[in-house]
Design a protein around this motif. Structure first.
Motif, short mmCIF file in Angstrom:
data_model
loop_
_atom_site.label_atom_id
_atom_site.label_comp_id
_atom_site.label_asym_id
_atom_site.label_seq_id
_atom_site.Cartn_x
_atom_site.Cartn_y
_atom_site.Cartn_z
N GLY A 5 4.40 -0.55 -14.85
CA GLY A 5 4.86 -0.31 -13.62
C GLY A 5 4.43 1.13 -13.06
O GLY A 5 3.98 2.01 -13.96
N ASP A 6 4.55 1.28 -11.82
CA ASP A 6 4.22 2.67 -11.28
C ASP A 6 5.39 3.45 -10.62
O ASP A 6 5.96 3.02 -9.35
CB ASP A 6 3.31 2.48 -9.96
N PRO A 7 6.26 4.15 -11.43
CA PRO A 7 7.65 4.45 -10.88
C PRO A 7 7.49 5.55 -9.61
O PRO A 7 8.52 5.71 -8.91
CB PRO A 7 8.18 5.16 -12.06
N THR A 31 10.59 -9.08 1.56
CA THR A 31 9.46 -8.44 2.29
C THR A 31 8.69 -7.51 1.70
O THR A 31 9.17 -6.92 0.46
CB THR A 31 10.06 -7.84 3.39
N PHE A 32 7.63 -7.12 2.08
CA PHE A 32 6.84 -6.24 1.17
C PHE A 32 6.30 -5.18 2.23
O PHE A 32 5.68 -5.52 3.33
CB PHE A 32 5.56 -7.14 0.85
N GLU A 33 5.93 -4.10 1.61
CA GLU A 33 5.31 -3.02 2.13
C GLU A 33 4.41 -2.32 1.22
O GLU A 33 4.70 -1.79 0.32
CB GLU A 33 6.69 -2.02 2.08
N TYR A 34 3.21 -2.06 1.96
CA TYR A 34 2.03 -1.39 1.30
C TYR A 34 2.51 0.03 1.14
O TYR A 34 2.68 0.75 2.14
CB TYR A 34 0.63 -1.64 2.02
N VAL A 35 2.18 0.66 -0.29
CA VAL A 35 2.77 1.96 -0.41
C VAL A 35 1.43 2.53 -1.07
O VAL A 35 1.49 3.63 -1.48
CB VAL A 35 4.07 2.15 -1.10
N ASP A 52 -1.84 -4.87 -6.03
CA ASP A 52 -2.00 -4.85 -4.38
C ASP A 52 -1.39 -3.63 -3.73
O ASP A 52 -1.48 -3.49 -2.73
CB ASP A 52 -1.52 -6.23 -4.06
N GLY A 53 -0.57 -2.75 -4.57
CA GLY A 53 0.16 -1.74 -4.09
C GLY A 53 1.37 -2.03 -2.90
O GLY A 53 1.68 -1.34 -2.46
N ASN A 54 1.79 -3.37 -3.29
CA ASN A 54 2.85 -3.70 -2.33
C ASN A 54 4.24 -3.52 -3.11
O ASN A 54 4.41 -3.83 -4.21
CB ASN A 54 2.72 -5.21 -1.84
N LYS A 55 5.12 -2.65 -2.52
CA LYS A 55 6.49 -2.55 -2.91
C LYS A 55 7.47 -3.90 -2.37
O LYS A 55 7.08 -4.19 -0.96
CB LYS A 55 7.16 -1.38 -2.08
N SER A 72 4.27 -2.62 -9.14
CA SER A 72 3.71 -3.11 -10.49
C SER A 72 2.56 -3.71 -10.50
O SER A 72 1.88 -4.02 -9.34
CB SER A 72 4.75 -3.74 -10.97
N GLY A 73 1.86 -4.04 -11.62
CA GLY A 73 0.68 -4.66 -11.70
C GLY A 73 0.20 -5.03 -13.01
O GLY A 73 1.25 -5.12 -13.71
#
Length: 203
Positions: free
Chosen positions: A139-141, A185-189, A169-172, A146-147
């Motif tokens: 996880g990337d807090p 829904t997915f948001e690229y962060v 993929d960097g999608n929240k 996550s990945g």
């Protein structure tokens, strides 16, 4: 002390009563009253402190094998924490202070899992063939994404090492208050640790 005694009692009960499933046969199983066991100790070679360095860029990963217990299952898993310093020498994230934090349910760690990678992807050119590769969720807090860490053991310059591919993929994920995947829904962060290959030497 009370928590340790409680943990030992639960672990003893589960080992006596639960159905045992080899982690090589099922990844992240959820069957009730089941112990997902590392029967052949395939996770053990990944325990320790591992370090990647390329100039100022540093990635430190600490891993240990624990028993994880939920309300319905128990499992042998690898948990861990990490520190990442970018190419400019700036520390971007550091969760290492949580490494020795214990709980019956260990899934709060930023690195968690026990999946055995029985496939050839991603291709690892230096991974040892006599040690099973593993896949751990991380996880990337900071980004709330996550990945996966795809990891294989290796020997580099005579030193014990891990060859690791970081995939994300960097999608929240935004659940929008629903439990139904089609409502998400997915948001690229973006990501804190760049996607790609890293070779980490055991410290």
């Amino acid at each position: 002390m009370k928590n340790i005694i409680k943990f030992l009692i639960i672990a003893s009960f589960i080992s006596c009563k639960a159905q045992i499933v080899n982690i090589e046969d099922e990844c992240f199983g959820t069957n009730s009253n089941t112990y997902y066991k590392d029967i052949n100790n395939l996770l053990n070679p990944y325990e320790g402190t591992w370090k990647y360095q390329n100039g100022n860029e540093i990635l430190i990963v600490k891993l240990r094998k624990v028993l994880n217990t939920t309300t319905s299952t128990t499992a042998d898993v690898i948990v861990g924490e990490y520190q990442y310093i970018d190419a400019n020498g700036v520390e971007k994230i550091n969760t290492l202070s949580n490494f020795n934090v214990n709980n019956i349910d260990q899934s709060f760690h930023t690195i968690f899992g026990h999946c055995i990678n029985n496939y050839t992807e991603p291709v690892c050119d230096i991974c040892l063939t006599n040690t099973k590769r593993v896949v751990l969720v991380y996880g990337d807090p900071l980004k709330d994404v996550s990945g996966e860490f795809y990891m294989g053991k290796a020997i580099v310059g005579g030193y014990e090492a891990i060859k690791m591919f970081i995939k994300t993929d960097g999608n929240k994920v935004n659940t929008n208050g629903s439990d139904v995947y089609s409502d998400f829904t997915f948001e690229y962060v973006g990501v804190t640790i760049p996607k790609g290959w890293y070779t980490l030497i055991k410290q």
